[in-house]
Design a protein around this motif. Structure first.
Motif, PDB file in Angstrom:
ATOM      1  N   GLU A   1       0.836  -1.202   0.000  1.00 44.82           N
ATOM      2  CA  GLU A   1       0.000   0.000   0.000  1.00 44.82           C
ATOM      3  C   GLU A   1       0.870   1.251   0.000  1.00 44.82           C
ATOM      4  OE1 GLU A   1      -3.219   2.206   2.988  1.00 44.82           O
ATOM      5  OE2 GLU A   1      -2.900   0.031   3.119  1.00 44.82           O
ATOM      6  N   ARG A   2       1.944   1.224   0.780  1.00 45.40           N
ATOM      7  CA  ARG A   2       2.862   2.358   0.879  1.00 45.40           C
ATOM      8  C   ARG A   2       4.275   1.822   0.977  1.00 45.40           C
ATOM      9  NH1 ARG A   2       3.121   6.618   6.057  1.00 45.40           N
ATOM     10  NH2 ARG A   2       4.501   8.165   5.094  1.00 45.40           N
ATOM     11  N   HIS A   3       5.206   2.423   0.249  1.00 44.49           N
ATOM     12  CA  HIS A   3       6.603   2.026   0.411  1.00 44.49           C
ATOM     13  C   HIS A   3       7.437   3.237   0.808  1.00 44.49           C
ATOM     14  CE1 HIS A   3      10.119  -0.513   0.195  1.00 44.49           C
ATOM     15  NE2 HIS A   3      10.749   0.542  -0.309  1.00 44.49           N
ATOM     16  N   VAL A   4       8.165   3.080   1.902  1.00 42.35           N
ATOM     17  CA  VAL A   4       9.056   4.120   2.405  1.00 42.35           C
ATOM     18  C   VAL A   4      10.484   3.598   2.334  1.00 42.35           C
ATOM     19  CG1 VAL A   4       9.732   5.474   4.430  1.00 42.35           C
ATOM     20  CG2 VAL A   4       7.300   5.093   3.934  1.00 42.35           C
ATOM     21  N   ASP A   5      11.398   4.457   1.929  1.00 39.32           N
ATOM     22  CA  ASP A   5      12.819   4.096   1.885  1.00 39.32           C
ATOM     23  C   ASP A   5      13.623   5.018   2.789  1.00 39.32           C
ATOM     24  OD1 ASP A   5      15.180   2.672   0.478  1.00 39.32           O
ATOM     25  OD2 ASP A   5      15.664   4.810   0.383  1.00 39.32           O
ATOM     26  N   VAL A   6      14.656   4.460   3.378  1.00 35.71           N
ATOM     27  CA  VAL A   6      15.549   5.235   4.234  1.00 35.71           C
ATOM     28  C   VAL A   6      16.959   5.180   3.668  1.00 35.71           C
ATOM     29  CG1 VAL A   6      16.592   5.432   6.523  1.00 35.71           C
ATOM     30  CG2 VAL A   6      14.152   4.886   6.304  1.00 35.71           C
ATOM     31  N   GLY A   7      17.400   6.271   3.066  1.00 33.55           N
ATOM     32  CA  GLY A   7      18.806   6.460   2.732  1.00 33.55           C
ATOM     33  C   GLY A   7      19.372   5.670   1.585  1.00 33.55           C
ATOM     34  N   SER A   8      18.560   4.942   0.842  1.00 32.60           N
ATOM     35  CA  SER A   8      19.105   4.138  -0.253  1.00 32.60           C
ATOM     36  C   SER A   8      19.497   5.034  -1.428  1.00 32.60           C
ATOM     37  CB  SER A   8      18.090   3.088  -0.707  1.00 32.60           C
ATOM     38  OG  SER A   8      17.724   2.242   0.368  1.00 32.60           O
ATOM     39  N   ARG A   9      20.180   4.440  -2.369  1.00 28.31           N
ATOM     40  CA  ARG A   9      20.719   5.194  -3.493  1.00 28.31           C
ATOM     41  C   ARG A   9      19.599   5.742  -4.381  1.00 28.31           C
ATOM     42  NH1 ARG A   9      25.599   2.888  -7.296  1.00 28.31           N
ATOM     43  NH2 ARG A   9      25.560   4.501  -8.895  1.00 28.31           N
TER      44      ARG A   9
END
Length: 251
Positions: free
Chosen positions: A79-87
């Motif tokens: 439903e939702r995708h969150v990313d932390v610090g990836s390229r």
């Protein structure tokens, strides 16, 4: 510095050109043929190194992890995708090509023209919300937390705080994709990064109490990918590989 490097530096020569100088006859033949066909040359820009180059690079930590995890996200369609610090120009771009992705990073990001990338500047050693997403990624990032390399505050427990916050952000039943350098021991290469033993993350209280490992993939020292490895029976022996972990948050 070798004698050739010293000489090239002294006279202002491009060492890459010298290294590939044996291709110069081919360059001259091609230039002559270009001119014979009536072609115009507006500026001389000789490149000799590409005569032996391959079509591209299809190995290494970032190539494999970015493509692999983007495929996981596509298949699961959260439903939702969150990313932390990836390229940004790797994993984030892959995901943004087919769905929205929200990016958290301690560093600023200039505005982009791509509506599928939503950015928020945040220090993930501090809390960023509880159970805010059903899908979360943090690729080749957690090893930097607390080392100050990216303007973050020095914190010897930065990686532990970061992992605790990542776990907190995922909803029960949600998925956490995390990757980082793996080696034979837990090490700190200040201020570049940490390296973790492949099984160390499984011993952290917040991981042991809240997450279940769904699959483990890794990139070896040669840059090659090993898929769906049983970490319980086959612990990789690498000096500087990349572990890619898929966890499900238990509820």
């Amino acid at each position: 510095m070798g004698l050739l490097k010293k000489f090239a530096k002294a006279v202002g020569w491009d060492l890459a050109v010298i290294k590939n100088y044996h291709h110069l006859p081919a360059f001259r033949r091609q230039r002559a043929e270009w001119l014979r066909q009536g072609g115009k040359i507006t500026r001389k820009f000789m490149i000799l190194g590409d005569y032996e180059d391959s079509a591209g690079t299809a190995k290494g930590h970032y190539f494999h992890q970015d493509l692999l995890v983007a495929g996981f996200v596509h298949a699961s369609n959260p439903e939702r995708h969150v990313d932390v610090g990836s390229r940004i120009d790797g994993f984030v771009a892959h995901v943004a090509s087919f769905r929205p992705i929200e990016v958290f990073d301690v560093r600023p990001l200039p505005p982009t023209a791509h509506k599928n990338i939503v950015f928020r500047q945040a220090d993930l050693m501090g809390e960023c919300g509880a159970e805010i997403t059903d899908s979360l990624s943090c690729l080749h990032t957690i090893e930097h937390f607390g080392l100050g390399r990216y303007g973050d505050p020095i914190d010897v427990d930065g990686h532990l705080k970061g992992i605790a916050n990542l776990v907190a952000m995922v909803k029960k039943g949600g998925t956490l994709y995390i990757s980082f350098p793996i080696g034979r021991n837990d090490e700190v290469h200040f201020n570049a990064h940490r390296v973790f033993h492949p099984t160390s993350i499984l011993s952290y209280d917040v991981v042991r109490n809240s997450l279940a490992l769904q699959r483990f993939d890794y990139v070896d020292d040669a840059g090659d990918l090993h898929l769906d490895v049983d970490l319980a029976t086959n612990v990789p022996s690498v000096r500087y590989g990349c572990g890619i972990y898929t966890f499900r948050k238990q509820g």
